[in-house]
Design a protein around this motif. Sequence first.
Motif, PDB file in Angstrom:
ATOM      1  N   GLU A  73       0.858  -1.192   0.000  1.00 44.19           N
ATOM      2  CA  GLU A  73       0.000   0.000   0.000  1.00 44.19           C
ATOM      3  C   GLU A  73       0.885   1.230   0.000  1.00 44.19           C
ATOM      4  OE1 GLU A  73      -2.580  -0.390   3.378  1.00 44.19           O
ATOM      5  OE2 GLU A  73      -3.759  -1.960   2.418  1.00 44.19           O
ATOM      6  N   ASN A  74       0.647   2.130  -0.956  1.00 41.34           N
ATOM      7  CA  ASN A  74       1.447   3.352  -1.091  1.00 41.34           C
ATOM      8  C   ASN A  74       2.937   3.020  -1.209  1.00 41.34           C
ATOM      9  OD1 ASN A  74      -0.921   4.911  -0.824  1.00 41.34           O
ATOM     10  ND2 ASN A  74      -0.743   4.816   1.401  1.00 41.34           N
ATOM     11  N   ASP A  75       3.246   1.995  -1.988  1.00 39.32           N
ATOM     12  CA  ASP A  75       4.622   1.530  -2.218  1.00 39.32           C
ATOM     13  C   ASP A  75       5.322   1.026  -0.965  1.00 39.32           C
ATOM     14  OD1 ASP A  75       4.467   2.062  -4.954  1.00 39.32           O
ATOM     15  OD2 ASP A  75       5.111   4.141  -4.679  1.00 39.32           O
ATOM     16  N   ILE A  76       4.566   0.690   0.063  1.00 36.88           N
ATOM     17  CA  ILE A  76       5.127   0.166   1.308  1.00 36.88           C
ATOM     18  C   ILE A  76       4.586  -1.241   1.545  1.00 36.88           C
ATOM     19  CG2 ILE A  76       5.268   0.488   3.808  1.00 36.88           C
ATOM     20  CD1 ILE A  76       4.928   3.503   3.279  1.00 36.88           C
ATOM     21  N   LEU A  77       5.495  -2.161   1.826  1.00 37.60           N
ATOM     22  CA  LEU A  77       5.116  -3.539   2.126  1.00 37.60           C
ATOM     23  C   LEU A  77       4.522  -3.590   3.524  1.00 37.60           C
ATOM     24  CD1 LEU A  77       5.374  -6.385   0.832  1.00 37.60           C
ATOM     25  CD2 LEU A  77       7.457  -6.644   2.155  1.00 37.60           C
ATOM     26  N   THR A  78       3.303  -4.117   3.644  1.00 40.93           N
ATOM     27  CA  THR A  78       2.624  -4.201   4.934  1.00 40.93           C
ATOM     28  C   THR A  78       2.757  -5.616   5.491  1.00 40.93           C
ATOM     29  OG1 THR A  78       0.493  -4.901   4.053  1.00 40.93           O
ATOM     30  CG2 THR A  78       0.925  -2.515   4.107  1.00 40.93           C
ATOM     31  N   ASN A  79       2.230  -5.829   6.670  1.00 40.95           N
ATOM     32  CA  ASN A  79       2.213  -7.186   7.234  1.00 40.95           C
ATOM     33  C   ASN A  79       0.827  -7.809   7.100  1.00 40.95           C
ATOM     34  OD1 ASN A  79       0.862  -5.703   9.117  1.00 40.95           O
ATOM     35  ND2 ASN A  79       2.003  -6.442  10.882  1.00 40.95           N
ATOM     36  N   VAL A  80       0.034  -7.301   6.159  1.00 41.40           N
ATOM     37  CA  VAL A  80      -1.311  -7.806   5.867  1.00 41.40           C
ATOM     38  C   VAL A  80      -1.234  -8.675   4.613  1.00 41.40           C
ATOM     39  CG1 VAL A  80      -3.667  -7.128   5.251  1.00 41.40           C
ATOM     40  CG2 VAL A  80      -2.346  -5.740   6.873  1.00 41.40           C
ATOM     41  N   TYR A  81      -1.889  -9.818   4.637  1.00 42.03           N
ATOM     42  CA  TYR A  81      -1.864 -10.713   3.485  1.00 42.03           C
ATOM     43  C   TYR A  81      -2.843 -10.253   2.411  1.00 42.03           C
ATOM     44  CZ  TYR A  81       0.512 -13.933   6.651  1.00 42.03           C
ATOM     45  OH  TYR A  81       1.381 -14.504   7.533  1.00 42.03           O
ATOM     46  N   GLU A  82      -2.405 -10.366   1.171  1.00 41.14           N
ATOM     47  CA  GLU A  82      -3.237 -10.033   0.013  1.00 41.14           C
ATOM     48  C   GLU A  82      -4.050 -11.259  -0.388  1.00 41.14           C
ATOM     49  OE1 GLU A  82      -5.091  -8.080  -1.935  1.00 41.14           O
ATOM     50  OE2 GLU A  82      -3.351  -6.862  -2.469  1.00 41.14           O
ATOM     51  N   ASP A  83      -5.264 -11.048  -0.837  1.00 43.58           N
ATOM     52  CA  ASP A  83      -6.095 -12.140  -1.345  1.00 43.58           C
ATOM     53  C   ASP A  83      -5.662 -12.471  -2.776  1.00 43.58           C
ATOM     54  OD1 ASP A  83      -7.684 -12.291   0.958  1.00 43.58           O
ATOM     55  OD2 ASP A  83      -9.052 -10.748   0.212  1.00 43.58           O
ATOM     56  N   TYR A  84      -5.759 -13.733  -3.119  1.00 39.46           N
ATOM     57  CA  TYR A  84      -5.438 -14.145  -4.485  1.00 39.46           C
ATOM     58  C   TYR A  84      -6.597 -13.797  -5.417  1.00 39.46           C
ATOM     59  CZ  TYR A  84      -0.980 -16.436  -3.857  1.00 39.46           C
ATOM     60  OH  TYR A  84       0.350 -16.670  -3.645  1.00 39.46           O
ATOM     61  N   PRO A  85      -6.289 -13.390  -6.649  1.00 39.95           N
ATOM     62  CA  PRO A  85      -7.341 -13.020  -7.604  1.00 39.95           C
ATOM     63  C   PRO A  85      -8.078 -14.242  -8.146  1.00 39.95           C
ATOM     64  CG  PRO A  85      -5.187 -12.882  -8.633  1.00 39.95           C
ATOM     65  CD  PRO A  85      -4.947 -13.204  -7.188  1.00 39.95           C
ATOM     66  N   ALA A  91      -5.469 -11.242 -12.091  1.00 42.98           N
ATOM     67  CA  ALA A  91      -4.269 -12.051 -11.885  1.00 42.98           C
ATOM     68  C   ALA A  91      -3.065 -11.421 -12.584  1.00 42.98           C
ATOM     69  CB  ALA A  91      -4.492 -13.470 -12.385  1.00 42.98           C
ATOM     70  N   LYS A  92      -3.269 -10.856 -13.757  1.00 41.70           N
ATOM     71  CA  LYS A  92      -2.174 -10.206 -14.479  1.00 41.70           C
ATOM     72  C   LYS A  92      -1.663  -8.997 -13.691  1.00 41.70           C
ATOM     73  CE  LYS A  92      -3.483 -11.886 -19.008  1.00 41.70           C
ATOM     74  NZ  LYS A  92      -3.978 -11.574 -20.350  1.00 41.70           N
ATOM     75  N   GLU A  93      -2.569  -8.208 -13.134  1.00 37.12           N
ATOM     76  CA  GLU A  93      -2.174  -7.061 -12.296  1.00 37.12           C
ATOM     77  C   GLU A  93      -1.470  -7.543 -11.031  1.00 37.12           C
ATOM     78  OE1 GLU A  93      -5.607  -4.633 -11.502  1.00 37.12           O
ATOM     79  OE2 GLU A  93      -6.079  -4.431 -13.628  1.00 37.12           O
ATOM     80  N   PHE A  94      -1.994  -8.599 -10.429  1.00 36.17           N
ATOM     81  CA  PHE A  94      -1.433  -9.182  -9.209  1.00 36.17           C
ATOM     82  C   PHE A  94       0.007  -9.639  -9.443  1.00 36.17           C
ATOM     83  CE2 PHE A  94      -0.658 -12.910  -6.543  1.00 36.17           C
ATOM     84  CZ  PHE A  94      -1.126 -12.522  -5.286  1.00 36.17           C
ATOM     85  N   VAL A  95       0.240 -10.355 -10.534  1.00 34.83           N
ATOM     86  CA  VAL A  95       1.573 -10.860 -10.850  1.00 34.83           C
ATOM     87  C   VAL A  95       2.549  -9.705 -11.053  1.00 34.83           C
ATOM     88  CG1 VAL A  95       2.912 -12.027 -12.663  1.00 34.83           C
ATOM     89  CG2 VAL A  95       0.852 -13.098 -11.742  1.00 34.83           C
ATOM     90  N   GLU A  96       2.119  -8.679 -11.741  1.00 35.78           N
ATOM     91  CA  GLU A  96       2.987  -7.523 -11.967  1.00 35.78           C
ATOM     92  C   GLU A  96       3.291  -6.801 -10.651  1.00 35.78           C
ATOM     93  OE1 GLU A  96       5.518  -4.994 -13.686  1.00 35.78           O
ATOM     94  OE2 GLU A  96       4.634  -6.736 -14.653  1.00 35.78           O
ATOM     95  N   LYS A  97       2.284  -6.593  -9.833  1.00 34.22           N
ATOM     96  CA  LYS A  97       2.450  -5.845  -8.586  1.00 34.22           C
ATOM     97  C   LYS A  97       3.299  -6.599  -7.563  1.00 34.22           C
ATOM     98  CE  LYS A  97      -0.209  -3.377  -5.072  1.00 34.22           C
ATOM     99  NZ  LYS A  97      -1.553  -2.938  -4.663  1.00 34.22           N
TER     100      LYS A  97
END
Length: 104
Positions: A73-85, A91-97
Amino acid sequence: MGYKKVCLTCKLSFNQSLNIGSDAVYTCANCGNSMHLLTHRFRPPRKDDSKGWEVVDFLITNGFYYQHIFKIENDILTNVYEDYPVKLAEAKEFVEKYKEQSIK
């Protein structure tokens, strides 16, 4: 906690207990192709959901084996898990990000 053996060809998933240090190769009993070992968090799409399986294949091909991915979030890695698309465009955006968190 275990893993899931997944055959992308047959669209099948089986539970597999954890065997630390094992170099076992899993072969699909149905088609003979190699199976992928995914984390227990993986929830397979229905067998007739070809678009859902396309997303799974795309993610695995790009190094995402349903391991924990930390949200950015805001170019900062958080300790919150992201949900899979669940959709290919997502999924394409997820892989890039999250490419830095992929398993290479």
